[in-house]
Structure formats: C-alpha cells, structure tokens
Write a protein that holds these residues in place. Structure first.
Motif, PDB file in Angstrom:
ATOM      1  N   LEU A  89     -93.077 -47.678  23.225  1.00 58.32           N
ATOM      2  CA  LEU A  89     -91.565 -47.756  23.823  1.00 58.32           C
ATOM      3  C   LEU A  89     -90.507 -47.693  22.498  1.00 58.32           C
ATOM      4  N   ASP A  91     -87.704 -49.454  21.756  1.00 55.70           N
ATOM      5  CA  ASP A  91     -86.580 -50.572  22.121  1.00 55.70           C
ATOM      6  C   ASP A  91     -85.514 -50.545  21.489  1.00 55.70           C
ATOM      7  N   VAL A  95     -80.451 -49.304  26.162  1.00 58.34           N
ATOM      8  CA  VAL A  95     -80.382 -50.654  26.699  1.00 58.34           C
ATOM      9  C   VAL A  95     -79.880 -49.977  28.188  1.00 58.34           C
ATOM     10  N   ASP A 112     -83.254 -54.389  27.173  1.00 57.15           N
ATOM     11  CA  ASP A 112     -83.923 -53.589  26.523  1.00 57.15           C
ATOM     12  C   ASP A 112     -84.938 -52.828  27.567  1.00 57.15           C
ATOM     13  N   LEU A 113     -85.371 -51.835  27.038  1.00 54.19           N
ATOM     14  CA  LEU A 113     -86.415 -51.184  27.816  1.00 54.19           C
ATOM     15  C   LEU A 113     -87.630 -51.959  28.290  1.00 54.19           C
ATOM     16  N   ARG A 114     -88.047 -52.801  27.942  1.00 59.86           N
ATOM     17  CA  ARG A 114     -89.036 -53.947  28.453  1.00 59.86           C
ATOM     18  C   ARG A 114     -88.546 -54.838  29.128  1.00 59.86           C
TER      19      ARG A 114
END
Length: 404
Positions: A89, A91, A95, A112-114
């Motif tokens: 990913l 990151d 966002v 974020d993407l996580r």
C-alpha cells in the motif's frame, strides 16, 4: 420501412458484467495487498486465483491511482530470471476523512489507507444540536486538518452516527437523542467539502473497520455491539454487512434486558439502551458520588484511581452488556463478536465480567474493539474506506490528475 443499419464501432462497448468483473478483481487485488503486503504479484495471483496478466494489469492501475507502490527491496525469485518486486500500500499521500457525530461532540479525523488515524479533532456541541450547524462545523474542522497537511490528498468523506442512518440515500432518518430527522448529510457535507461523501450507521461502519483492519479480519460472520449513549448492533456474513430495508437493521435500543429497572422514553422498563446508555452510567455515578458531571471517561478515571463504586458501576454495566451479547449470540450465532463499550475497552475486569455473563462455551468468541483509543474517528473514516476497498477504481479515480 427499411431498418436502420447499426453503426460500425471501432471498439466494443464494455458490458456491465465486464465492468463489474473489473471492479471486483481490482478490489480483490487491493485487499490482498492490504492483508499480505509487501507481496509479490505472483503471490497475489496464487492467493486470488486471478491470472498473472490480470494481476499485473490491476497493479498498474492501482499504482497509477496512488493506492499501491513497489516496495523498496525486491525479493529473490528462487530461480532463474528477474527478482520478484513486491508491492505494498502507498499510505504516503492519500487519506480519507471521517466524521462521527455523537451526542456530546463531533469527531473529525483523517485516516490513511491502513485505517490508521493521522489527525483528529473533537468539536464539542453547545446548546441545541442543530444538524446543519454541526455539519458546517465538521466541514470547517476537516478543512483545518487538511490545510495542516498540504501533502495529502483526500479521497472522500465517511460519515457515521448512531440512530437510524440510511446508507443508500445518505440521510440520517432519525436520531432521537440528537433530535435529528431526515437530515440529508451526504448532500450537505458534499456541497460544503466538494468531496464524495458516504454515510452509514456507526455500528455497521465499525464492522467494516474490524473486517478490514481489526481482529475480525478473516471471520466468516461478525457481530458488532456498540454501547455508548446510543446502543445498536451490526451483523456481517461473508464480507457483507446486513442493512435491511432503508438500512434499519441493527436497531436494538428497545431489546428487553432481564432484570432491567430503568424507565425508557418508550414507556417500558428495562430497554437495552435505557439500561446501558452512558447517560445512565453517569447518572448512577453522580448518585454514588463518583463524578460530578456527565463524562463517562471520568468514571473510568475514577476506577483507575481506585474508586470502588466506579469499579462496581463499570463491571455491572459490562455484565449487563454480556447478557445482551448472549441474547444476540442465540439469535445470530456469529463466529466473532466485537464489543465497543467504554469499560470493556479500558479494563480487563470489565471484559472478564462481560465474558462471564456470556458463558464459558462462547466467551472466547467475544473481543473488545480493535480501536480502543480511536473508535469514533475510525467509525467515520471506515465508511469511506469500505467504499474504497470495494471499488478502488471508482472511489479513487478523481484523486490524482494522472489517474487511469
């Protein structure tokens, strides 16, 4: 009358099924990177059953959208040929924004993407909770968070709240504790922010957070019970959350609790929300001399400082929550139960009391929220992240000027 000849097409029009297949395959690839990254493309193909060529194509698209990137160090292939360059990913730039409206305050955050919270702000409510004032203040707070991080690009806004929230129309249909009815959240926030806005109830949002980033990842069925000022639930099977007609599923505020004594606004005694509401907890804490205000965090702080009355109030609330979990387990029989409740999130004795009330045979399937310090921020952001991971090509297409 002669028929009109069909025009000659230079390329075939993509069928709906082809577009759906492409969207689904991109989702599967992105989820694989989330769960296993850094991961080689060949491994993604093996895990997903997609062809190596398809995986390569999707990885190129997802890289162009800024969602994934090649990891720094290539992995040895174990044989002749080029080393495997894993993907992970990205990151660093993208966002999502999260807005969660609770009774005492609104939480605005960037994730974020996580699913990790990178910025957060609480906006207290003062006086009457006018929905349009609250949404305007949330949009202003979001603008401030983004202005402080000029290097990030927002994909969209996720909004979550308790009560009856209709995901399809983007409307808070009814939130009795806030006094909201038929509030067009998606339209109002979208006009104010200029971003795509996705709306859902907070229990369903947190089920999605748990299955994407938390302890319920990999579970075939998940029940989430949210116990705050609002008490509601959500249920997911095979990666799909049940919404019901106009997203009314999970409304359990008036579920009867054995042994309950609190008078509910509906006129009955012992309704789940009346018994477990944080308002009830704080009122009982004031009566016991534990706190002087209305903040449930102060009850937890008093318990941490050794106040035995505070400990008793929190463990009893956890036990009653456990009885409610037991009832829901009997009906739904999920593989995993996640509970968001302030005592259970803060104290091992409360989790123990909850599990004891559930019963030994099923206690180990019950866990506390994976996000004890950021549950409301995660709830809002996860509404948008769920959309992203279901349709990464559509949800992120406008984020970057070079998107493909």
């Amino acid at each position: 009358m002669p028929r009109t000849a069909a025009p000659t097409l230079s390329s075939p029009i993509p069928r709906v099924a082809d577009r759906d297949r492409r969207r689904t395959s991109a989702s599967v690839v992105l989820r694989s990177v989330l769960e296993h990254g850094p991961v080689a493309r060949s491994t993604i193909a093996r895990l997903t059953g997609l062809s190596p060529a398809s995986v390569t194509g999707h990885c190129a698209r997802l890289t162009g959208l800024g969602l994934i990137r090649e990891a720094a160090a290539p992995r040895a292939s174990g044989g002749v040929g080029r080393p495997h360059v894993p993907v992970d990913l990205d990151d660093s730039r993208l966002v999502v924004a999260g807005v969660h409206v609770a009774v005492p305050y609104t939480t605005v955050a960037l994730l974020d993407l996580r699913g990790r919270v990178v910025a957060v702000r609480e906006v207290p409510h003062s006086g009457a909770v006018d929905p349009y004032d609250v949404l305007e203040e949330a949009a202003d707070a979001l603008a401030g968070l983004l202005d402080a991080r000029p290097g990030v690009r927002p994909l969209g806004v996720g909004f979550a709240a308790g009560g009856w929230v209709d995901r399809a129309s983007g409307v808070v249909v009814e939130h009795p504790l806030l006094g909201w009815r038929e509030v067009p959240v998606r339209d109002v926030l979208g006009a104010r922010t200029g971003l795509p806005v996705h709306v859902d109830g907070h229990a369903r949002a947190l089920v999605n957070a748990e299955r994407l980033f938390g302890r319920a990842r990999g579970s075939r069925s998940v029940l989430h019970l949210f116990v705050g000022n609002v008490v509601d639930a959500a249920f997911a099977t095979n990666d799909e959350v049940h919404h019901g007609p106009r997203s009314q599923a999970g409304t359990i505020a008036h579920l009867p609790v054995p042994g309950g004594t609190e008078r509910c606004a509906c006129g009955r005694t012992g309704c789940l929300q009346a018994e477990l509401s944080e308002r009830t907890l704080c009122r009982r804490a004031r009566a016991a001399g534990v706190i002087g205000g209305t903040n449930p965090r102060h009850v937890v702080r008093a318990a941490r400082d050794g106040d035995t009355a505070a400990v008793r109030l929190l463990t009893e609330r956890a036990r009653m929550t456990g009885r409610a979990v037991g009832l829901l387990l009997d009906v739904l029989n999920p593989e995993t139960v996640v509970v968001t409740e302030i005592g259970v999130l803060s104290r091992r004795d409360c989790l123990g009391a909850l599990r004891a009330a559930v019963g030994d045979g099923r206690a180990e399937s019950v866990v506390a929220s994976s996000f004890p310090d950021s549950v409301l921020a995660v709830a809002g952001g996860s509404v948008a992240l769920d959309v992203l991971y279901r349709d990464p090509l559509g949800a992120s297409a406008g984020a970057l000027p070079d998107a493909i």
